[in-house]
Design a protein around this motif. Structure first.
Motif, PDB file in Angstrom:
ATOM      1  N   GLN A 331      30.792  38.540  42.006  1.00 23.23           N
ATOM      2  CA  GLN A 331      31.208  39.474  43.048  1.00 23.23           C
ATOM      3  C   GLN A 331      32.721  39.595  43.194  1.00 23.23           C
ATOM      4  O   GLN A 331      33.206  40.429  43.959  1.00 23.23           O
ATOM      5  CB  GLN A 331      30.608  39.043  44.391  1.00 23.23           C
ATOM      6  N   ILE A 332      33.479  38.770  42.488  1.00 25.09           N
ATOM      7  CA  ILE A 332      34.943  38.777  42.624  1.00 25.09           C
ATOM      8  C   ILE A 332      35.519  39.793  41.654  1.00 25.09           C
ATOM      9  O   ILE A 332      35.329  39.688  40.438  1.00 25.09           O
ATOM     10  CB  ILE A 332      35.532  37.385  42.358  1.00 25.09           C
ATOM     11  N   ASP A 333      36.229  40.784  42.182  1.00 26.23           N
ATOM     12  CA  ASP A 333      36.771  41.863  41.355  1.00 26.23           C
ATOM     13  C   ASP A 333      38.274  41.982  41.576  1.00 26.23           C
ATOM     14  O   ASP A 333      38.758  42.838  42.307  1.00 26.23           O
ATOM     15  CB  ASP A 333      36.062  43.180  41.690  1.00 26.23           C
ATOM     16  N   THR A 334      39.019  41.064  40.965  1.00 21.24           N
ATOM     17  CA  THR A 334      40.478  41.100  40.993  1.00 21.24           C
ATOM     18  C   THR A 334      40.977  40.971  39.565  1.00 21.24           C
ATOM     19  O   THR A 334      40.286  40.388  38.710  1.00 21.24           O
ATOM     20  CB  THR A 334      41.065  39.964  41.839  1.00 21.24           C
ATOM     21  N   HIS A 337      40.987  37.243  38.360  1.00 17.76           N
ATOM     22  CA  HIS A 337      39.669  36.660  38.110  1.00 17.76           C
ATOM     23  C   HIS A 337      38.959  37.352  36.961  1.00 17.76           C
ATOM     24  O   HIS A 337      38.278  36.691  36.160  1.00 17.76           O
ATOM     25  CB  HIS A 337      38.806  36.716  39.365  1.00 17.76           C
ATOM     26  N   ASN A 338      39.092  38.663  36.856  1.00 11.91           N
ATOM     27  CA  ASN A 338      38.423  39.382  35.769  1.00 11.91           C
ATOM     28  C   ASN A 338      38.909  38.901  34.402  1.00 11.91           C
ATOM     29  O   ASN A 338      38.115  38.730  33.474  1.00 11.91           O
ATOM     30  CB  ASN A 338      38.645  40.884  35.912  1.00 11.91           C
ATOM     31  N   GLN A 351      28.842  32.528  32.408  1.00 13.50           N
ATOM     32  CA  GLN A 351      29.748  32.814  33.508  1.00 13.50           C
ATOM     33  C   GLN A 351      30.421  31.522  33.981  1.00 13.50           C
ATOM     34  O   GLN A 351      29.820  30.449  33.940  1.00 13.50           O
ATOM     35  CB  GLN A 351      28.982  33.457  34.665  1.00 13.50           C
TER      36      GLN A 351
END
Length: 456
Positions: A331-334, A337-338, A351
């Motif tokens: 759920q982390i979309d930065t 992090h991506n 993952q």
């Protein structure tokens, strides 16, 4: 001059020519040997022919340069509980392996490659201290890093202080590491028990209940987080009461004991339960609670449970609705992090987990400290680490100079079950990131607990 087989030595003396008594017979008998020695000597004395000079325009011979010396690697001694807590520590190792690969692919540090020498502490403080000593004295590591269990971290921290070697603790939670037993050479990356308790207090204040039941493992982390949570909650809501506590030994909770804990909690009739168990202990608690009907009847605030390492262990024993800290990787979309998650997936075909973030960030933080210091000397690294700012997959982080605690944050949300092929799996819903800088104690709080010598 070459040695003469007739007795002419390699030093130019005839070792076997002395004629003995002066008699003509002796001299004539040795005359052939004398003539042969003289011939050898004359031949050796002749000038040796030299090669002709190169023709005009011909290339002169190029001298072969001596091979350049290979720079010595920067060595990081890493210690952790690989055999006792594999569900957490193996993803952690994969995290630092990815960081190591990226650092060396970028040219290493200070023109030198980086090497990690890893050791297993078996979850025992004495073994952790022994491994730290071996890494420093035999492997000559520049820094120490790692540890998961609070007790082992404290043992390595004490060694680091005595022997003046930088130690970055990756995953232990106890506040004593940076406060009461803090020292100049020890820093900590993971959010502390104080930080986690402060996050959970904010969640507790949103609940209507006033009576609480506490369940935690009986070692440093569990004792510390319960004491901190109770103190912080009582300060914000004086009317709350704590109606019972249970302290099972870490990693040893069995079904019968779990059933007894659940019965005691149920008999106390609390409005809310605070849980700090994790791993296999948590599985036993959840199963007993679901069988008795305690879960989901009584709401639960549960530390760490939303981390994928522990959701995977729970499998279909998830209790939807629990409020937990965790790491919702998908759920982390930065951008930060991506990039990390894509590289991790490519290298390991899975993952990342929260431990992966900690392992990766541990090495990246040390790398940034070495760049800032321009050296691997301990005292210069300590100076560089104080106030150090560095990137992580979860965002920017600072190592506080007042207590050597990092401001890495954590996610908090509620557990839900989601379909995953043939079986459900746990996930966080409504997760939000809490920056670690927002849940730090006051400087006065720190000064009251941390030795003055630790900040010199």
């Amino acid at each position: 001059m070459r040695a003469c087989r007739a007795g002419f030595s390699h030093r130019g003396s005839c070792s076997g020519f002395y004629p003995g008594p002066y008699s003509l017979s002796n001299m004539f008998a040795r005359l052939p040997a004398l003539l042969l020695c003289l011939t050898c000597g004359l031949a050796a004395a002749q000038p040796q022919p030299q090669p002709p000079p190169p023709a005009s325009g011909a290339a002169l011979p190029v001298p072969v340069a001596a091979p350049a010396s290979v720079p010595q690697p920067i060595r990081i001694g890493e210690i952790n509980s690989y055999t006792t807590i594999p569900q957490f520590i193996l993803p952690y190792r994969q995290g630092w392996q990815l960081a190591l690969e990226q650092i060396n692919a970028g040219g290493g540090l200070l023109g030198r490659p980086v090497q990690v020498i890893s050791r297993d502490d078996a979850g025992r403080p004495d073994e952790a201290a022994r491994q730290a000593a071996d890494l420093v004295t035999r492997e000559h590591v520049d820094v120490l890093a790692g540890t998961f269990v609070s007790n082992t971290a404290l043992a390595v921290s004490q060694y680091a202080a005595r022997n003046k070697r930088l130690f970055l603790a990756s995953a232990p939670l106890t506040d004593a590491l940076v406060w009461e037993r803090g020292n100049r050479y020890t820093f900590r990356l993971r959010p502390s028990t104080y930080m986690l308790a402060a996050i959970m207090v904010e969640e507790a204040l949103r609940l209507p209940g006033r009576s609480w039941y506490m369940i935690a493992p009986n070692y440093e982390y569990g004792q510390s987080v319960v004491a901190t949570f109770k103190a912080l909650l009582k300060a914000r809501r004086p009317e709350v009461e704590f109606v019972g506590e249970q302290w099972p030994a870490l990693g040893k909770l069995e079904a019968r004991q779990a059933a007894a804990i659940v019965k005691a909690a149920s008999d106390a009739r609390p409005d809310v339960i605070f849980n700090a168990l994790f791993g296999a202990d948590l599985v036993q608690l959840v199963r007993a609670g679901k069988q008795s009907g305690l879960f989901p009847r009584v709401p639960v605030l549960s530390l760490l449970t939303g981390e994928p390492e522990y959701l995977d262990v729970l499998k279909d024993d998830i209790v939807p609705g629990w409020i937990v800290t965790g790491y919702p990787a998908a759920q982390i979309d930065t951008p930060a992090h991506n990039g990390f998650a894509a590289a991790y997936l490519q290298k390991f075909s899975e993952q990342p987990k929260y431990a992966s973030v900690l392992g990766y960030t541990t090495l990246m933080a040390l790398a940034e400290a070495v760049r800032k210091a321009g050296s691997t000397r301990t005292e210069e690294l300590v100076t560089a680490m104080r106030g150090l700012r560095f990137a992580s997959p979860l965002g920017p982080v600072t190592l506080r100079s007042q207590d050597h605690q990092a401001t890495l944050g954590v996610y908090v949300g509620r557990i839900e079950q989601r379909a995953d092929g043939a079986r459900p799996r746990g996930a966080l819903t409504g997760a939000r990131y809490v920056d670690g800088a927002a849940v730090q104690p006051t400087d006065a709080w720190v000064r009251a607990r941390r030795p003055e010598s630790a900040n010199k």
